[in-house]
Design an enzyme around this catalytic site. Structure first.
Site: not given
Ligand code: NBP
Length: 484
Positions: A190-191, A133, A194, A187
């Site tokens: 937690h969300n 988080s 939130e 988690k």
């Molecule tokens: P995203 O959730 O937007 O995912 C994008 C990433 O997933 C890119 O690296 C993309 O690669 C990769 N990807 C996908 Br889409 N399909 C794929 C596949 N078939 N094989 C390999 N890679 C693949 O990224 P994020 O916002 O950084 O979040 C990452 C994780 O963390 C998620 O589970 C999210 O729920 C969690 N999270 C996010 C936050 C937040 O604030 N954003 C907070 C807490 C947790 P590519 O570049 O090749 O398309």
């Protein structure tokens, strides 16, 4: 890449917002980090923009990535939850060896984590579902981390996760939560908390804005003041920032030009669904999820406004503006307390159901920093569970009971005033009903049991004797004991 080269102590797969910031955080804290992304552009961009911040080993194939990790290999997946995570797990399982550790740091559903751990363990690798988080800023500067999975994996992973986690009073905001899906479950809740926390802040804003007709900048000042007391938290702090912000395009208060349709990515909904499945009332969380859903039903809302639904007599609730501001603060605090109390109930119910043995003190400790719900108030929650780890409900802790003495009357006044003003306060009101239900000596459930027995012979228990009973409703209405 051969294993004679420098090897990385940790790897990150998925270099979008979360993964790239997490990788930089590992590097800033002295770790050599292997990095890989499906599309190599993101890997190259990370190295081009931040490669000088620490020691990175970039790879453009999963095989090279795995080969660049020291054993036991540890790789954190930060890709989209769902199918993408499954795809990356299969690739890593294939490329890794026995004893290596795959960590899923995404927002995965805990039941997926339970399934994945079984599948990965069957192939001799370890799997850890870890909730992370704090969003982008937390990933870079110190998130709150909630790892599940086997205890042995925690022993290997603990030091490296502690090196990047947020730190409060010398304590890192990470600890082993429990086996298999425990980390992602916690988690998720937690969300959910939130969501409720954001909604109660929204309801307070709504009352001050449309009940007292205060301008956003004035409300920002009120939130700033509130942030000096019991409500001191990240969410109150950023609320003041958002309310004080002017729209760069028009100069109007930004909040006035943002479409009032709240988005969601699903973790709040999962928390509510899970509460229903466990039979744990998480009304504050569920109402907050529904409130976002209602806000986004823009066509239906427009039709309701055009249709001129009768409002009844609307008045100012007879409130004194200054006193009302303080009443709203207290109503917010009370409703927030209910949301946390219900969230901790759900964690206990989940922990009991799956045999995870989650310690609520750990959560109150690791949520104090790094995460979105970080708040001074969590110290009080930790003290409450320190005093009595078996508390039947958080609000029954003596400190919080004392707080409720001061909160209850203003809370009732605010819900009543909101009704007079015609302003929606779904979490303030439902939390008060929950509170009154919990305190009630008798609930209408007795009548419901009577109805159920009437139409479906579902039987009922009695207050005055043991056994299961039924009334012969369609004949002579005599009483029979069905378990005699
Ligand atoms: P995203 O959730 O937007 O995912 C994008 C990433 O997933 C890119 O690296 C993309 O690669 C990769 N990807 C996908 Br889409 N399909 C794929 C596949 N078939 N094989 C390999 N890679 C693949 O990224 P994020 O916002 O950084 O979040 C990452 C994780 O963390 C998620 O589970 C999210 O729920 C969690 N999270 C996010 C936050 C937040 O604030 N954003 C907070 C807490 C947790 P590519 O570049 O090749 O398309």
């Amino acid at each position: 890449m051969t294993e004679t080269k420098n090897l990385a102590s940790i790897g990150v797969v998925g270099l979008a917002v979360m993964g790239s910031n997490l990788a930089r955080n590992f590097a800033h804290n002295g770790n050599t980090v292997a990095v890989y992304n499906r599309s190599p552009e993101k890997t190259r961009a990370l190295i081009a923009d931040h490669g000088d911040e620490g020691s990175f080993i970039p790879s453009e194939t999963i095989e090279d990535f795995v080969a660049s990790l020291e054993r036991p290999r540890k790789a954190i997946i930060m890709v989209q939850a769902g199918k993408a995570t499954d795809a990356v797990i299969s690739q890593l399982v294939e490329a890794m060896d026995e004893g290596d550790i795959i960590i899923d740091g995404g927002n995965s559903l805990y039941t997926d984590t339970i399934r994945r751990e079984k599948e990965v363990a069957a192939k001799g690798r370890h799997f850890v579902g870890a909730g992370i988080s704090g969003g982008e800023e937390g990933a870079l500067n110190g998130p709150s981390i909630m790892p599940g999975g086997p205890k042995e994996s925690w022993e290997t992973l603990g030091p490296i996760l502690e090196s990047i986690a947020a730190n409060v009073d010398g304590t890192p905001c990470v600890t082993h939560i429990g086996p298999d899906g425990a980390g992602h479950f916690v988690k998720m809740v937690h969300n959910g908390i939130e969501y409720a926390d954001m909604q109660v802040i929204g309801e307070a804003y709504q009352l001050l804005r449309y009940g007292l007709n205060l301008e956003p900048a004035a409300i920002a000042d009120i939130f700033r003041e509130w942030n000096q007391g019991d409500l001191d938290s990240y969410l109150i702090e950023i609320t003041a920032e958002v309310l004080a912000q002017k729209d760069p395009a028009t100069g109007a208060p930004l909040v006035d030009v943002i479409l009032d349709a709240a988005g969601q990515k699903g973790t709040g909904r999962w928390t509510a669904i899970n509460g229903l499945e466990l039979g744990t009332p998480v009304t504050a969380i569920a109402e907050a999820v529904f409130a976002r859903g209602l806000s986004s039903a823009t066509a239906q809302r427009a039709a309701a406004q055009e249709g001129g639904l009768p409002a009844g007599i609307i008045d100012d609730g007879g409130v004194d503006p200054d006193e009302f501001v303080e009443d709203v603060r207290r109503a917010l605090y009370a409703s927030k307390l209910i949301a946390y109390s219900q969230g901790f109930d759900e964690i206990k119910a989940g922990s009991d159901q799956y045999g995870w043995d989650v310690d609520p003190r750990d959560l109150a400790t690791i949520w104090r920093g790094g995460c979105i719900i970080r708040a001074k108030f969590l110290n009080r929650i930790r003290e409450a569970y320190d005093t009595n780890p078996e508390l039947p409900a958080l609000i029954l802790d003596p400190y919080f009971k004392g707080e409720l003495e001061d909160l209850i009357q203003p809370w009732r006044r605010v819900v009543a005033a909101a009704t007079h003003m015609g302003l929606p306060v779904p979490v303030f009101a439902s939390s008060l009903s929950y509170y009154d239900s919990l305190r009630a000596e008798r609930l209408p459930a007795a009548l419901i049991q009577g109805q159920r027995d009437f139409f479906g012979a579902h039987t009922f228990k009695r207050t005055d004797r043991e056994g299961t009973f039924h009334i012969e409703w369609s004949t002579d209405r005599s009483l029979t004991q069905t378990d005699a």
